[in-house]
Motif scaffolding. Structure first.
Motif, mmCIF file in Angstrom:
data_model
loop_
_atom_site.group_PDB
_atom_site.id
_atom_site.type_symbol
_atom_site.label_atom_id
_atom_site.label_comp_id
_atom_site.label_asym_id
_atom_site.label_seq_id
_atom_site.Cartn_x
_atom_site.Cartn_y
_atom_site.Cartn_z
ATOM 1 N N UNK A 95 0.828 -1.205 0.000
ATOM 2 C CA UNK A 95 0.000 0.000 0.000
ATOM 3 C C UNK A 95 0.868 1.264 0.000
ATOM 4 N N UNK A 96 1.988 1.229 0.702
ATOM 5 C CA UNK A 96 2.827 2.416 0.852
ATOM 6 C C UNK A 96 3.523 2.888 -0.407
ATOM 7 N N UNK A 97 3.486 2.083 -1.481
ATOM 8 C CA UNK A 97 4.142 2.481 -2.727
ATOM 9 C C UNK A 97 3.273 3.387 -3.605
ATOM 10 N N UNK A 98 2.000 3.528 -3.251
ATOM 11 C CA UNK A 98 1.066 4.281 -4.093
ATOM 12 C C UNK A 98 1.527 5.715 -4.420
ATOM 13 N N UNK A 102 2.800 9.485 -8.399
ATOM 14 C CA UNK A 102 2.692 10.926 -8.639
ATOM 15 C C UNK A 102 3.988 11.563 -9.130
ATOM 16 N N UNK A 103 5.114 10.851 -9.064
ATOM 17 C CA UNK A 103 6.424 11.438 -9.356
ATOM 18 C C UNK A 103 6.629 11.542 -10.868
ATOM 19 N N UNK A 104 6.922 12.780 -11.321
ATOM 20 C CA UNK A 104 7.138 13.000 -12.750
ATOM 21 C C UNK A 104 8.396 13.801 -13.064
ATOM 22 N N UNK A 179 9.350 4.103 -16.256
ATOM 23 C CA UNK A 179 9.736 5.033 -15.208
ATOM 24 C C UNK A 179 9.354 4.562 -13.818
ATOM 25 N N UNK A 180 9.274 5.504 -12.906
ATOM 26 C CA UNK A 180 9.051 5.193 -11.498
ATOM 27 C C UNK A 180 7.700 4.535 -11.256
ATOM 28 N N UNK A 181 6.684 4.932 -12.023
ATOM 29 C CA UNK A 181 5.353 4.349 -11.805
ATOM 30 C C UNK A 181 5.327 2.849 -12.108
ATOM 31 N N UNK A 182 5.984 2.443 -13.167
ATOM 32 C CA UNK A 182 6.040 1.009 -13.491
ATOM 33 C C UNK A 182 6.776 0.239 -12.402
ATOM 34 N N UNK A 187 6.589 -3.686 -7.723
ATOM 35 C CA UNK A 187 6.973 -4.002 -6.347
ATOM 36 C C UNK A 187 5.747 -4.225 -5.478
ATOM 37 N N UNK A 188 4.693 -3.435 -5.671
ATOM 38 C CA UNK A 188 3.470 -3.605 -4.878
ATOM 39 C C UNK A 188 2.857 -4.982 -5.117
ATOM 40 N N UNK A 189 2.849 -5.425 -6.367
ATOM 41 C CA UNK A 189 2.324 -6.751 -6.679
ATOM 42 C C UNK A 189 3.120 -7.862 -6.007
ATOM 43 N N UNK A 190 4.431 -7.670 -5.932
ATOM 44 C CA UNK A 190 5.274 -8.698 -5.307
ATOM 45 C C UNK A 190 5.004 -8.801 -3.810
#
Length: 441
Positions: A95-98, A102-104, A179-182, A187-190
Protein backbone atom coordinates in the motif's frame (compact mmCIF):
# COMPACT_ATOMS: atom_id res chain seq x y z
CA UNK A 1 30.80 -33.54 -1.16
CA UNK A 2 30.34 -32.26 -4.72
CA UNK A 3 27.51 -30.55 -6.57
CA UNK A 4 25.39 -33.72 -6.61
CA UNK A 5 25.78 -34.09 -2.85
CA UNK A 6 24.92 -30.43 -2.32
CA UNK A 7 21.75 -30.76 -4.37
CA UNK A 8 20.89 -33.89 -2.42
CA UNK A 9 21.26 -32.04 0.88
CA UNK A 10 18.96 -29.29 -0.40
CA UNK A 11 16.33 -31.79 -1.57
CA UNK A 12 16.41 -33.61 1.76
CA UNK A 13 15.96 -30.36 3.67
CA UNK A 14 12.98 -29.25 1.58
CA UNK A 15 11.27 -32.65 1.52
CA UNK A 16 8.32 -32.59 3.89
CA UNK A 17 8.97 -28.98 4.99
CA UNK A 18 6.04 -27.23 3.39
CA UNK A 19 6.34 -24.12 5.55
CA UNK A 20 9.97 -23.60 4.60
CA UNK A 21 9.09 -23.89 0.92
CA UNK A 22 6.33 -21.29 1.33
CA UNK A 23 8.59 -18.81 3.13
CA UNK A 24 11.34 -19.26 0.54
CA UNK A 25 8.84 -18.68 -2.27
CA UNK A 26 7.48 -15.58 -0.56
CA UNK A 27 11.01 -14.24 -0.18
CA UNK A 28 11.78 -14.92 -3.83
CA UNK A 29 8.71 -12.99 -4.97
CA UNK A 30 8.99 -10.01 -2.63
CA UNK A 31 12.76 -9.56 -3.00
CA UNK A 32 12.38 -9.68 -6.78
CA UNK A 33 10.05 -6.71 -6.45
CA UNK A 34 12.48 -4.99 -4.09
CA UNK A 35 15.30 -5.30 -6.64
CA UNK A 36 13.02 -4.02 -9.40
CA UNK A 37 12.31 -0.92 -7.34
CA UNK A 38 15.78 -0.39 -5.86
CA UNK A 39 17.66 -0.81 -9.14
CA UNK A 40 15.29 1.24 -11.25
CA UNK A 41 14.74 3.92 -8.62
CA UNK A 42 18.44 4.51 -7.99
CA UNK A 43 18.99 5.10 -11.68
CA UNK A 44 15.82 7.18 -12.19
CA UNK A 45 16.66 9.53 -9.32
CA UNK A 46 20.20 10.06 -10.57
CA UNK A 47 18.93 10.73 -14.12
CA UNK A 48 16.31 13.19 -12.82
CA UNK A 49 18.76 15.13 -10.66
CA UNK A 50 22.27 14.40 -12.00
CA UNK A 51 23.52 14.67 -8.42
CA UNK A 52 25.36 12.15 -6.25
CA UNK A 53 24.12 14.13 -3.24
CA UNK A 54 20.52 13.48 -4.33
CA UNK A 55 21.39 9.81 -4.73
CA UNK A 56 22.85 9.82 -1.22
CA UNK A 57 19.73 11.44 0.23
CA UNK A 58 17.53 8.85 -1.51
CA UNK A 59 19.57 5.94 -0.18
CA UNK A 60 19.73 7.56 3.27
CA UNK A 61 15.95 7.54 3.43
CA UNK A 62 15.99 3.76 3.70
CA UNK A 63 18.60 3.73 6.49
CA UNK A 64 17.12 6.32 8.88
CA UNK A 65 14.29 4.00 10.02
CA UNK A 66 16.80 1.19 10.49
CA UNK A 67 18.72 3.31 12.97
CA UNK A 68 15.72 4.33 15.05
CA UNK A 69 13.36 1.38 14.60
CA UNK A 70 15.64 -1.62 14.03
CA UNK A 71 16.27 -2.43 17.71
CA UNK A 72 12.65 -1.61 18.65
CA UNK A 73 11.29 -3.83 15.89
CA UNK A 74 13.42 -6.67 17.22
CA UNK A 75 11.68 -6.39 20.59
CA UNK A 76 8.26 -6.70 18.98
CA UNK A 77 9.43 -9.64 16.87
CA UNK A 78 9.86 -11.45 20.20
CA UNK A 79 6.41 -10.32 21.39
CA UNK A 80 4.15 -10.56 18.38
CA UNK A 81 3.20 -13.58 16.32
CA UNK A 82 6.05 -13.63 13.79
CA UNK A 83 3.98 -15.11 10.98
CA UNK A 84 1.30 -12.43 11.30
CA UNK A 85 3.98 -9.76 11.49
CA UNK A 86 5.46 -10.96 8.19
CA UNK A 87 2.04 -10.97 6.48
CA UNK A 88 1.06 -7.54 7.80
CA UNK A 89 4.35 -5.88 6.86
CA UNK A 90 4.10 -7.16 3.28
CA UNK A 91 0.60 -5.73 2.91
CA UNK A 92 1.59 -2.39 4.42
CA UNK A 93 4.61 -2.20 2.13
CA UNK A 94 2.41 -2.80 -0.92
CA UNK A 95 0.00 0.00 0.00
CA UNK A 96 2.83 2.42 0.85
CA UNK A 97 4.14 2.48 -2.73
CA UNK A 98 1.07 4.28 -4.09
CA UNK A 99 2.51 7.87 -3.80
CA UNK A 100 5.28 7.00 -6.28
CA UNK A 101 2.63 7.12 -9.00
CA UNK A 102 2.69 10.93 -8.64
CA UNK A 103 6.42 11.44 -9.36
CA UNK A 104 7.14 13.00 -12.75
CA UNK A 105 10.10 15.41 -12.40
CA UNK A 106 12.97 16.38 -10.11
CA UNK A 107 10.82 18.71 -8.03
CA UNK A 108 8.91 15.66 -6.77
CA UNK A 109 11.90 13.62 -5.66
CA UNK A 110 10.85 14.43 -2.09
CA UNK A 111 7.94 12.01 -2.61
CA UNK A 112 10.44 9.26 -3.39
CA UNK A 113 12.31 10.08 -0.18
CA UNK A 114 9.10 10.04 1.89
CA UNK A 115 8.01 6.69 0.46
CA UNK A 116 11.42 5.16 1.10
CA UNK A 117 11.34 6.36 4.71
CA UNK A 118 7.95 4.68 5.13
CA UNK A 119 9.12 1.49 3.39
CA UNK A 120 12.25 1.39 5.51
CA UNK A 121 10.23 1.83 8.70
CA UNK A 122 7.74 -0.95 7.95
CA UNK A 123 10.37 -3.39 6.66
CA UNK A 124 12.26 -3.18 9.97
CA UNK A 125 9.51 -5.30 11.50
CA UNK A 126 9.84 -7.99 8.84
CA UNK A 127 13.57 -8.75 8.98
CA UNK A 128 13.88 -9.77 12.67
CA UNK A 129 10.62 -11.74 12.48
CA UNK A 130 11.94 -13.70 9.49
CA UNK A 131 15.31 -14.40 11.10
CA UNK A 132 13.66 -15.51 14.34
CA UNK A 133 11.15 -17.70 12.49
CA UNK A 134 13.53 -19.59 10.20
CA UNK A 135 14.94 -22.12 12.73
CA UNK A 136 11.39 -22.89 13.83
CA UNK A 137 10.44 -23.88 10.27
CA UNK A 138 13.05 -26.65 10.52
CA UNK A 139 12.23 -28.14 13.92
CA UNK A 140 9.39 -26.28 15.59
CA UNK A 141 11.81 -24.03 17.49
CA UNK A 142 13.99 -26.89 18.77
CA UNK A 143 17.75 -27.12 18.25
CA UNK A 144 18.54 -28.18 14.69
CA UNK A 145 21.70 -29.61 13.18
CA UNK A 146 24.28 -27.03 12.10
CA UNK A 147 24.31 -28.47 8.58
CA UNK A 148 20.53 -28.13 8.20
CA UNK A 149 20.51 -24.58 9.54
CA UNK A 150 23.36 -23.60 7.23
CA UNK A 151 21.58 -25.17 4.24
CA UNK A 152 18.35 -23.36 5.11
CA UNK A 153 20.15 -20.02 5.28
CA UNK A 154 21.86 -20.86 2.00
CA UNK A 155 18.50 -21.52 0.35
CA UNK A 156 17.19 -18.22 1.68
CA UNK A 157 20.23 -16.46 0.25
CA UNK A 158 19.88 -18.31 -3.06
CA UNK A 159 16.24 -17.30 -3.37
CA UNK A 160 17.37 -13.71 -2.90
CA UNK A 161 20.14 -14.15 -5.44
CA UNK A 162 17.64 -15.48 -7.97
CA UNK A 163 15.38 -12.54 -7.08
CA UNK A 164 18.27 -10.18 -7.68
CA UNK A 165 19.03 -11.79 -11.04
CA UNK A 166 15.46 -11.33 -12.19
CA UNK A 167 14.57 -8.12 -10.38
CA UNK A 168 17.67 -6.02 -11.01
CA UNK A 169 17.65 -6.76 -14.74
CA UNK A 170 13.89 -6.13 -14.91
CA UNK A 171 14.30 -2.93 -12.89
CA UNK A 172 16.61 -1.47 -15.52
CA UNK A 173 14.15 -2.35 -18.29
CA UNK A 174 11.11 -0.99 -16.43
CA UNK A 175 12.98 2.19 -15.50
CA UNK A 176 13.60 2.84 -19.19
CA UNK A 177 10.15 1.76 -20.37
CA UNK A 178 7.74 2.99 -17.69
CA UNK A 179 9.74 5.03 -15.21
CA UNK A 180 9.05 5.19 -11.50
CA UNK A 181 5.35 4.35 -11.81
CA UNK A 182 6.04 1.01 -13.49
CA UNK A 183 8.57 0.18 -10.78
CA UNK A 184 6.02 0.92 -8.03
CA UNK A 185 3.32 -1.30 -9.56
CA UNK A 186 5.72 -4.23 -9.94
CA UNK A 187 6.97 -4.00 -6.35
CA UNK A 188 3.47 -3.61 -4.88
CA UNK A 189 2.32 -6.75 -6.68
CA UNK A 190 5.27 -8.70 -5.31
CA UNK A 191 4.47 -7.71 -1.71
CA UNK A 192 0.83 -8.75 -2.08
CA UNK A 193 1.82 -12.15 -3.47
CA UNK A 194 4.40 -12.69 -0.69
CA UNK A 195 1.77 -11.97 1.97
CA UNK A 196 -0.47 -14.64 0.43
CA UNK A 197 2.29 -17.28 0.49
CA UNK A 198 3.20 -16.59 4.13
CA UNK A 199 -0.46 -16.69 5.07
CA UNK A 200 -0.50 -20.43 4.25
CA UNK A 201 2.34 -21.23 6.68
CA UNK A 202 1.13 -23.61 9.39
CA UNK A 203 3.92 -23.19 11.98
CA UNK A 204 3.10 -20.99 14.94
CA UNK A 205 4.83 -17.65 15.07
CA UNK A 206 4.70 -16.79 18.76
CA UNK A 207 7.50 -17.33 21.27
CA UNK A 208 6.72 -20.35 23.45
CA UNK A 209 4.70 -19.40 26.51
CA UNK A 210 7.38 -20.49 29.00
CA UNK A 211 10.09 -18.54 27.21
CA UNK A 212 7.86 -15.50 26.84
CA UNK A 213 6.99 -15.48 30.54
CA UNK A 214 10.64 -15.93 31.48
CA UNK A 215 12.12 -13.21 29.29
CA UNK A 216 9.34 -10.65 28.74
CA UNK A 217 7.34 -10.38 31.98
CA UNK A 218 4.84 -7.49 32.17
CA UNK A 219 5.34 -6.94 28.42
CA UNK A 220 2.30 -4.69 28.14
CA UNK A 221 3.97 -1.81 29.97
CA UNK A 222 5.79 0.71 27.83
CA UNK A 223 8.69 0.77 30.27
CA UNK A 224 9.37 -2.87 29.48
CA UNK A 225 10.21 -1.99 25.88
CA UNK A 226 13.28 -0.18 27.16
CA UNK A 227 14.13 -3.13 29.41
CA UNK A 228 13.81 -5.57 26.51
CA UNK A 229 15.93 -3.34 24.29
CA UNK A 230 18.57 -3.46 27.01
CA UNK A 231 18.26 -7.25 27.19
CA UNK A 232 18.94 -7.52 23.46
CA UNK A 233 21.97 -5.25 23.74
CA UNK A 234 23.30 -7.14 26.77
CA UNK A 235 22.90 -10.41 24.91
CA UNK A 236 24.91 -9.04 22.00
CA UNK A 237 27.63 -7.62 24.21
CA UNK A 238 27.84 -10.62 26.53
CA UNK A 239 28.57 -13.22 23.87
CA UNK A 240 31.89 -13.11 22.12
CA UNK A 241 30.57 -14.26 18.75
CA UNK A 242 27.80 -11.66 18.74
CA UNK A 243 30.30 -8.92 19.62
CA UNK A 244 32.39 -9.98 16.62
CA UNK A 245 29.28 -9.92 14.43
CA UNK A 246 28.53 -6.41 15.65
CA UNK A 247 32.00 -5.29 14.54
CA UNK A 248 31.45 -7.12 11.26
CA UNK A 249 28.16 -5.34 10.49
CA UNK A 250 29.72 -2.03 11.56
CA UNK A 251 32.45 -2.35 8.95
CA UNK A 252 30.32 -3.82 6.19
CA UNK A 253 27.57 -1.27 6.92
CA UNK A 254 30.02 1.49 6.06
CA UNK A 255 30.92 -0.33 2.85
CA UNK A 256 27.32 -0.90 1.83
CA UNK A 257 26.42 2.73 2.48
CA UNK A 258 29.17 3.78 0.08
CA UNK A 259 28.16 1.17 -2.50
CA UNK A 260 24.46 1.98 -2.40
CA UNK A 261 25.13 5.66 -2.98
CA UNK A 262 27.79 5.50 -5.67
CA UNK A 263 27.28 2.38 -7.75
CA UNK A 264 24.69 3.92 -10.08
CA UNK A 265 26.89 7.02 -10.64
CA UNK A 266 29.86 4.62 -11.13
CA UNK A 267 28.07 2.82 -13.98
CA UNK A 268 26.84 6.02 -15.61
CA UNK A 269 29.86 8.31 -15.19
CA UNK A 270 32.84 5.93 -15.02
CA UNK A 271 31.65 3.05 -17.22
CA UNK A 272 29.39 5.24 -19.42
CA UNK A 273 26.52 2.76 -19.17
CA UNK A 274 22.75 3.32 -19.39
CA UNK A 275 19.95 2.01 -17.16
CA UNK A 276 19.96 -1.39 -18.89
CA UNK A 277 23.70 -1.77 -18.31
CA UNK A 278 23.21 -0.81 -14.68
CA UNK A 279 20.42 -3.37 -14.29
CA UNK A 280 22.55 -6.08 -15.90
CA UNK A 281 25.61 -5.37 -13.74
CA UNK A 282 23.50 -5.28 -10.57
CA UNK A 283 21.72 -8.50 -11.53
CA UNK A 284 24.54 -10.84 -12.49
CA UNK A 285 26.02 -11.01 -8.99
CA UNK A 286 23.15 -13.38 -8.35
CA UNK A 287 24.63 -15.93 -10.80
CA UNK A 288 27.72 -16.26 -8.64
CA UNK A 289 25.53 -16.25 -5.55
CA UNK A 290 23.52 -19.21 -6.78
CA UNK A 291 26.70 -21.14 -7.58
CA UNK A 292 28.15 -20.06 -4.25
CA UNK A 293 25.09 -21.45 -2.51
CA UNK A 294 25.86 -24.87 -3.90
CA UNK A 295 29.41 -24.50 -2.60
CA UNK A 296 28.06 -23.63 0.86
CA UNK A 297 25.79 -26.68 0.85
CA UNK A 298 28.79 -28.83 -0.11
CA UNK A 299 31.11 -27.30 2.51
CA UNK A 300 28.58 -26.80 5.28
CA UNK A 301 29.29 -30.01 7.18
CA UNK A 302 33.06 -29.57 6.97
CA UNK A 303 33.71 -25.84 7.31
CA UNK A 304 32.49 -23.88 10.38
CA UNK A 305 30.19 -20.91 9.67
CA UNK A 306 32.79 -18.49 11.06
CA UNK A 307 35.30 -19.61 8.45
CA UNK A 308 32.73 -19.27 5.69
CA UNK A 309 31.97 -15.76 6.91
CA UNK A 310 35.60 -14.64 7.27
CA UNK A 311 36.96 -16.01 4.02
CA UNK A 312 33.80 -15.01 2.18
CA UNK A 313 34.22 -11.38 3.28
CA UNK A 314 37.89 -11.39 2.26
CA UNK A 315 37.04 -12.67 -1.21
CA UNK A 316 34.14 -10.26 -1.54
CA UNK A 317 36.29 -7.25 -0.68
CA UNK A 318 39.12 -8.29 -3.00
CA UNK A 319 36.88 -8.77 -6.03
CA UNK A 320 35.03 -5.51 -5.38
CA UNK A 321 38.34 -3.63 -5.33
CA UNK A 322 39.16 -5.12 -8.73
CA UNK A 323 35.78 -3.99 -10.09
CA UNK A 324 36.24 -0.44 -8.86
CA UNK A 325 39.84 -0.05 -10.01
CA UNK A 326 39.98 -1.64 -13.46
CA UNK A 327 38.25 1.33 -15.21
CA UNK A 328 41.29 3.47 -14.35
CA UNK A 329 42.99 1.68 -17.24
CA UNK A 330 40.15 0.22 -19.31
CA UNK A 331 36.64 1.72 -19.20
CA UNK A 332 34.33 -1.01 -20.50
CA UNK A 333 31.18 -2.73 -19.23
CA UNK A 334 32.03 -6.41 -19.65
CA UNK A 335 34.74 -6.66 -16.94
CA UNK A 336 32.27 -5.25 -14.42
CA UNK A 337 29.70 -7.85 -15.48
CA UNK A 338 32.26 -10.64 -15.09
CA UNK A 339 33.48 -9.26 -11.76
CA UNK A 340 29.95 -9.09 -10.35
CA UNK A 341 29.38 -12.74 -11.27
CA UNK A 342 32.60 -13.72 -9.50
CA UNK A 343 31.87 -11.65 -6.39
CA UNK A 344 28.61 -13.51 -5.90
CA UNK A 345 30.55 -16.64 -4.91
CA UNK A 346 32.19 -15.23 -1.76
CA UNK A 347 29.04 -13.22 -1.17
CA UNK A 348 27.08 -16.45 -0.74
CA UNK A 349 29.61 -17.72 1.80
CA UNK A 350 29.35 -14.45 3.73
CA UNK A 351 25.56 -14.39 3.96
CA UNK A 352 25.12 -18.04 4.91
CA UNK A 353 27.97 -17.96 7.42
CA UNK A 354 26.75 -14.81 9.14
CA UNK A 355 23.10 -15.78 9.61
CA UNK A 356 23.94 -19.31 10.71
CA UNK A 357 26.47 -18.04 13.25
CA UNK A 358 23.92 -15.55 14.55
CA UNK A 359 21.11 -18.09 14.88
CA UNK A 360 23.39 -20.60 16.61
CA UNK A 361 24.31 -18.11 19.31
CA UNK A 362 20.87 -16.72 20.14
CA UNK A 363 17.95 -18.38 21.92
CA UNK A 364 14.52 -18.23 20.29
CA UNK A 365 13.11 -15.83 22.89
CA UNK A 366 15.97 -13.34 22.35
CA UNK A 367 16.58 -13.77 18.63
CA UNK A 368 14.43 -10.91 17.40
CA UNK A 369 15.85 -8.23 19.68
CA UNK A 370 19.45 -9.44 19.21
CA UNK A 371 18.98 -9.16 15.45
CA UNK A 372 17.46 -5.73 15.99
CA UNK A 373 20.57 -4.61 17.87
CA UNK A 374 22.78 -5.73 14.99
CA UNK A 375 20.74 -4.05 12.27
CA UNK A 376 20.55 -0.89 14.36
CA UNK A 377 24.36 -0.69 14.38
CA UNK A 378 24.44 -1.50 10.68
CA UNK A 379 21.89 1.22 9.95
CA UNK A 380 23.89 3.91 11.80
CA UNK A 381 27.00 3.02 9.81
CA UNK A 382 25.13 2.95 6.51
CA UNK A 383 23.51 6.29 7.25
CA UNK A 384 26.79 8.03 8.03
CA UNK A 385 28.62 6.39 5.11
CA UNK A 386 25.85 7.22 2.66
CA UNK A 387 25.86 10.92 3.48
CA UNK A 388 29.64 11.08 3.50
CA UNK A 389 29.93 9.20 0.19
CA UNK A 390 27.65 11.61 -1.66
CA UNK A 391 29.70 14.66 -0.68
CA UNK A 392 33.12 13.02 -0.88
CA UNK A 393 32.43 11.74 -4.40
CA UNK A 394 31.89 15.30 -5.59
CA UNK A 395 35.08 16.41 -3.88
CA UNK A 396 37.55 13.63 -4.74
CA UNK A 397 35.77 11.45 -7.29
CA UNK A 398 33.59 8.33 -7.38
CA UNK A 399 36.27 5.64 -7.62
CA UNK A 400 38.42 6.69 -4.61
CA UNK A 401 35.36 6.64 -2.36
CA UNK A 402 34.12 3.31 -3.70
CA UNK A 403 37.48 1.73 -2.79
CA UNK A 404 36.49 2.18 0.86
CA UNK A 405 33.80 -0.46 0.38
CA UNK A 406 36.29 -3.15 -0.61
CA UNK A 407 38.66 -2.23 2.21
CA UNK A 408 35.84 -2.46 4.76
CA UNK A 409 35.03 -6.01 3.70
CA UNK A 410 38.69 -7.03 3.90
CA UNK A 411 38.89 -5.63 7.44
CA UNK A 412 35.63 -7.34 8.43
CA UNK A 413 36.79 -10.73 7.14
CA UNK A 414 40.09 -10.50 8.99
CA UNK A 415 38.25 -9.54 12.18
CA UNK A 416 36.11 -12.67 12.08
CA UNK A 417 39.01 -15.01 11.27
CA UNK A 418 41.16 -13.59 14.07
CA UNK A 419 38.53 -13.11 16.76
CA UNK A 420 36.23 -16.16 16.56
CA UNK A 421 37.85 -19.13 18.29
CA UNK A 422 37.15 -22.84 17.92
CA UNK A 423 35.62 -23.00 21.40
CA UNK A 424 33.09 -20.34 20.38
CA UNK A 425 31.26 -22.88 18.22
CA UNK A 426 28.62 -23.85 20.79
CA UNK A 427 26.38 -21.05 22.11
CA UNK A 428 26.02 -20.47 25.81
CA UNK A 429 22.71 -20.65 27.63
CA UNK A 430 20.63 -17.46 27.84
CA UNK A 431 20.70 -17.49 31.66
CA UNK A 432 24.41 -16.60 31.58
CA UNK A 433 23.50 -13.38 29.85
CA UNK A 434 21.10 -12.30 32.57
CA UNK A 435 23.80 -12.57 35.22
CA UNK A 436 26.08 -10.15 33.44
CA UNK A 437 25.68 -6.46 32.83
CA UNK A 438 26.71 -4.71 29.65
CA UNK A 439 29.73 -3.23 31.40
CA UNK A 440 30.85 -6.62 32.67
CA UNK A 441 30.69 -8.03 29.14
Amino acid sequence: MGTVGALGAIRRLLAGRRDLRLVLTAGLVSVTGDWVLATGLAYCVYVLTGSTVASAVTVTATFVPQVFLGPLAGVFADRWDRKRTMVATNLLLAVGLAPLMLVRDRSQVWIVVAVLVYQGAVSQFFAPAEQAMLPRLLAEGEVVAEGELLTANTLLAQSRDLARLIGAALGGVLAAAGGIRALAVADAGSFAAAAAFIGFVRAGGRVQAAQHAQHTQHARRVADVVRELGAGLRLTLARRVLRVLMVFVLLTGIGEGVMGTLFAPFVRQVLHGDSRAYGLIAAVQAIGGILGGLAVAALGRRVPPARLLGFGALGFGAVDLAIFLYPLGYAAIWPAVLGMIVVGLPGALTVAGMYTLFQQHTADAFRGRAFGALIGVEGICQLVATLAAGYLAQAIGIVPVLVVQGLCYLAAGLTVLLAVRENDVQPRRPRNVRRRSATQA
